[in-house]
Design an enzyme around this catalytic site. Structure first.
Site, short mmCIF file in Angstrom:
data_model
loop_
_atom_site.label_atom_id
_atom_site.label_comp_id
_atom_site.label_asym_id
_atom_site.label_seq_id
_atom_site.Cartn_x
_atom_site.Cartn_y
_atom_site.Cartn_z
N PRO A 1 8.31 -3.70 14.33
CA PRO A 1 7.46 -2.76 13.87
C PRO A 1 6.99 -2.78 12.55
O PRO A 1 5.79 -2.69 12.16
CB PRO A 1 8.22 -1.50 14.31
N TYR A 2 7.97 -2.96 11.51
CA TYR A 2 7.48 -3.04 10.15
C TYR A 2 6.64 -3.97 9.67
O TYR A 2 5.72 -4.22 9.36
CB TYR A 2 9.02 -2.89 9.22
N ALA A 3 7.23 -5.18 10.29
CA ALA A 3 6.52 -6.57 9.97
C ALA A 3 5.04 -6.59 10.42
O ALA A 3 4.24 -6.95 9.84
CB ALA A 3 7.39 -7.84 10.78
N SER B 1 3.32 -3.81 10.92
CA SER B 1 2.59 -2.81 9.99
C SER B 1 2.23 -3.50 8.46
O SER B 1 0.86 -3.59 8.33
CB SER B 1 3.29 -1.58 9.80
N LYS B 2 3.18 -4.44 8.11
CA LYS B 2 2.75 -5.00 6.76
C LYS B 2 1.94 -6.28 7.14
O LYS B 2 1.12 -6.51 6.05
CB LYS B 2 4.18 -5.41 6.17
#
Length: 275
Positions: free
Chosen positions: A146-148, A150-151
């Protein structure tokens, strides 16, 4: 010329707070916004810092704050988008609500703020700083999907917007920090523990990883380093397109390998539990 001013989202966090205070100490007027009400007390008595409560997932609170700020100034010299969240877990198990929340805060929240406040930035020919991450430049790591996601989206969003707004003399700059001291790094162990509890396929592995990431988080750097980069990106006559800030050297070296080799190494490490 009126005093330089800047809007900073995620201002209660470690990086956002450090940047807000550093810019204020260097003569900037800072609109420090955050959904956490602690932002109001964190900056009590701080000269040049105006704390405001804003939820970047709620357009109405953004609109209300735009009205407040536009009554106080005719323009903004900068926007710095720090607002973010972290939720580890397996992409075949993580809930839709959790994944949506991460993307809603980091990607759509950034979009909402930039879109709403752009008229004020345009008036001053200011700068928009989007906080990406070293993760945004790297191949997505397991259990960090999820974080990857988003970035990586922030990287693409920033590139497209930079090429649009250069026609209007507004610079868009990417900031790509490595690991720094923040609530996000402090909570890594508990977040991985929560992910382990909710996992069927990877529970044992996630329980092992939570101790490893906790040890890694202790190596996180001082947020003042990022604050100084933010100041440079806002003030230097010829800012860079992107500012990598203290990236993890091991991850940088791994990224130089062919992806298939990276996958093989990752599989061996995960299968052995990093033993």
């Amino acid at each position: 010329m009126s005093q330089k001013n800047v809007l900073i989202t995620g201002a209660s966090g470690g990086l956002g707070s450090a940047a807000s205070l550093y810019l204020a100490e260097n003569g900037w007027e800072v609109y420090a916004v955050d959904s956490d009400k602690a932002v109001l007390s964190k900056f009590t008595g701080s000269v040049n810092v105006i704390p405001l409560i804003v939820d970047v997932t709620d357009q109405s609170t953004i609109d209300n704050t735009f009205h407040v700020i536009s009554q106080q100034t005719d323009g903004l010299d900068g926007i710095v988008n720090f607002a973010g969240v972290f939720a580890p877990g397996s992409l075949i198990e993580i809930s839709e609500d959790t994944l949506f929340h991460v993307l809603n805060v980091i990607v759509m929240g950034m979009y909402r703020v930039n879109r709403t406040f752009f008229p004020l930035v345009h008036k001053r020919k200011g700068r928009i700083l989007n906080i990406s991450s070293e993760v945004g430049r790297q191949t997505g790591a397991p259990f960090n999907g999820p974080y990857a996601m988003s970035k990586h989206a922030v990287e693409a969003y920033s590139d497209s917007m930079r090429r649009e707004l250069m026609l209007l003399n507004v610079r868009v700059i990417k900031i790509q920090p490595g690991p720094f001291q923040s609530a996000m790094t402090r909570n890594l162990e508990s977040e991985f523990g929560k992910a382990a509890e909710e996992s069927f396929y990877f529970r044992n592995l996630l329980n092992k990883l939570k101790h490893i990431v906790s040890d890694e988080s202790k190596k996180a750097k001082d947020p003042i380093i990022v604050a100084k980069v933010i100041y440079e990106a806002l003030t230097t006559p010829n800012p860079k397109i992107a500012y990598p800030v203290m990236p993890d050297r091991r991850r940088e070296l791994i990224e130089l390998l062919p992806v298939r080799i990276q996958d093989m190494l990752m599989a061996r490490l995960l299968e052995s539990g990093y033993s």
